[in-house]
Enzyme design. Structure first.
Site, PDB file in Angstrom:
ATOM      1  N   LYS A   1     -57.403  55.305  90.523  1.00  0.00           N
ATOM      2  CA  LYS A   1     -56.033  54.860  90.136  1.00  0.00           C
ATOM      3  C   LYS A   1     -56.370  53.945  88.946  1.00  0.00           C
ATOM      4  CE  LYS A   1     -52.519  51.995  92.743  1.00  0.00           C
ATOM      5  NZ  LYS A   1     -52.310  51.254  93.873  1.00  0.00           N
TER       6      LYS A   1
ATOM      7  N   SER B   1     -47.938  52.400  96.227  1.00  0.00           N
ATOM      8  CA  SER B   1     -48.011  52.739  94.927  1.00  0.00           C
ATOM      9  C   SER B   1     -49.075  53.499  94.319  1.00  0.00           C
ATOM     10  CB  SER B   1     -48.420  51.191  94.188  1.00  0.00           C
ATOM     11  OG  SER B   1     -49.689  50.913  94.690  1.00  0.00           O
TER      12      SER B   1
ATOM     13  N   SER C   1     -50.461  50.749 100.050  1.00  0.00           N
ATOM     14  CA  SER C   1     -50.422  51.588  98.984  1.00  0.00           C
ATOM     15  C   SER C   1     -51.370  52.875  99.002  1.00  0.00           C
ATOM     16  CB  SER C   1     -50.542  50.785  97.804  1.00  0.00           C
ATOM     17  OG  SER C   1     -49.343  50.193  97.458  1.00  0.00           O
TER      18      SER C   1
END
Ligand code: GLN
Length: 484
Positions: A76, A151, A175
């Site tokens: 990420k 996210s 997330s």
């Protein structure tokens, strides 16, 4: 890359495949579908090939080929990497290169994992759809008209699209678990403190936790074991060594289910729950029971206060953490005659609307005269939520809830912030209590690839128990999930 991490690592270890060959297959898969999915913010094929060749050379020179050696892993883009930009999906960090690797990145390099790019996210990990990235949305590989969740949507999509077998994300209020649920894969947030946050760009420090995405529970256990602490440079990182999560999984996964007490919280099956989700999760409960587990009804009445409590704490902490992006120390700079003008020009132009909303609300909730009523009150509710979970775990070993209130929604469908926050109804509770929690697909839509997911939650530090229960229900459900 259709293979599991375990199979790939075995093929590399036995010399059946070179890592360069694995890299080419990975890049081919990405090239084929990335235009549609947009999982990555940064991906340099030449770098991936060079890394693969270096690993192959290391192997020829006798390097130890451990459980992740040669296995592709995506990161990420809020995890710092010294050889690639770290943007957090924000214009305010456009082109920023961190001077150091995150702890987890160091660990993956040491393990010989093949690092493959940085994945898309909602700006500063604030969101539940990955539509709030400043660099455009990611699409759900199971149905490209829908969001992948967020996210960590890019990391979830990269695994679901068969680009890579493993990826890392971060989970502050859901997330990892929500995008894993939307993309039909496994996603786990470990116990708060189990993985070092050094090099994870801070959003809400008392909640942020790095975790894993995989297509099966065994692979998730393997990746968690590789990245778990201790790390003296993160004061909130647990000091005790992690358990060997993969080895602790029973040889017959169903063994973990016999005698397991599975708590079903009444409050996580509200009337507003999508009926298909309710059916999918109740069916998972029935499968637990059929395999020797015992279902127990438990109460978590504070569930309804989870989102307001989470929002207050997360926004307050975010407003403090994001104060550092002022145009001086990081990224691009706005124009202004005085320092104050330059800073407000930078922040005004380069933060997106959701980030600004949270900074403003958080700053307000911390301001003199209000801090006790808002932030202080939220902290007290958080303590009670923690106790409520501890009480529930007196009566059961793991909790079973839906992972999300509904199925993945179409891109553009959620425009008001509150409906987006409500996505996290079932995930914020474990975050506030610091508990390990995992989402796992448990049912499938007839005639489509969409899946519904359940969430399993375990007591603090019982990450191994959580993984064993998840591997058990995964085996009991089998590869052809029931329809919802
Ligand atoms: N969706 C939640 C939010 O918008 C959680 C985000 C996260 O876990 N990083 O804050």
């Amino acid at each position: 890359m259709t293979k599991s991490a375990a199979d790939l690592a075995a093929a590399v270890r036995d010399g059946r495949r070179t890592i360069r060959d694995v890299a080419e297959e990975t890049l081919g898969a990405i090239e084929h579908r990335e235009g549609e999915v947009h999982a990555f913010l940064h991906l340099d094929p030449a770098e991936v090939r060079a890394r693969a060749d270096a690993l192959d050379a290391g192997a020829r020179a006798g390097a130890e080929r451990g459980p992740l050696f040669g296995v592709p892993v995506a990161l990420k883009d809020n995890l710092t990497t010294r050889d690639a930009p770290t943007t957090c999906g924000s214009r305010i960090l456009e082109g920023y290169r961190a001077p150091y690797d995150a702890f987890v990145v160091e660990r993956l390099r040491e393990a010989g994992a093949l690092l493959v790019g940085k994945t898309n996210l909602d700006e500063f990990a604030m969101g539940s759809s990955t539509e709030r990235s400043a660099y455009g949305p990611t699409r759900n590989p199971l149905d490209a008209t829908r969001v992948p969740g967020g996210s960590s949507g890019g990391s979830a999509a990269a695994v679901a699209a068969l680009f890579v077998p493993l990826s890392l994300g971060s989970d502050t209020g859901g997330s990892i678990r929500q995008p894993a649920a939307f993309c039909g894969i496994v996603g786990m947030k470990p116990t708060y403190g189990r993985v070092s946050r050094r090099g994870l760009v801070a959003f809400a420090s008392s909640l942020d936790q790095i975790g894993v995405f995989a297509r099966n529970v065994r692979d998730a256990a393997r990746l968690l074991e590789a990245i778990a602490g201790p790390d003296p440079s993160d004061a909130t990182c647990l000091a005790e060594p992690p358990e060997p999560y993969e080895r602790l999984l029973p040889a017959n996964p169903l063994d973990a289910l016999r005698g397991l007490r599975v708590g079903l919280p009444v409050e996580t099956f509200p009337e507003t729950l999508d009926a298909r989700m309710g059916k999918a999760v109740r069916n998972a409960g029935a499968v637990f029971e059929k395999n020797g587990a015992r279902l127990v009804e438990v109460r978590l009445p504070l569930t309804r206060y989870g989102i307001p409590t989470y929002c207050l704490i997360a926004f307050c902490e975010a407003s403090a953490n994001l104060a550092r992006y002022d145009g001086v120390r990081y990224g691009p700079r706005g124009e202004g005659g005085t320092v104050d003008e330059m800073m407000s020009a930078t922040r005004g132009a380069l933060f997106g609307p959701e980030v600004k909303r949270r900074i403003l609300l958080g700053t307000f909730a911390l301001s003199e005269g209000y801090a006790e009523a808002y932030y202080g009150q939220a902290q007290r509710v958080r303590t009670r939520i923690r106790r409520e979970y501890a009480d529930a775990f007196e009566r059961c070993d793991v909790l079973l809830t839906p992972a999300t209130p509904g199925l993945p929604f179409p891109l553009g469908a959620r425009s008001d912030p509150v409906s987006m926050y409500l996505e996290d109804l079932f995930t914020v509770g474990p975050s506030l209590a610091g508990l390990p929690a995992l989402s796992l697909p448990c049912a499938q839509e007839a005639g489509s690839k969409l899946r519904a997911a359940c969430q399993l939650i375990a007591p603090l530090r019982h990450d191994a128990r959580l993984l064993a229960a998840a591997a058990g229900i995964e085996a009991a459900l089998g590869p052809n999930l029931p329809a919802y």
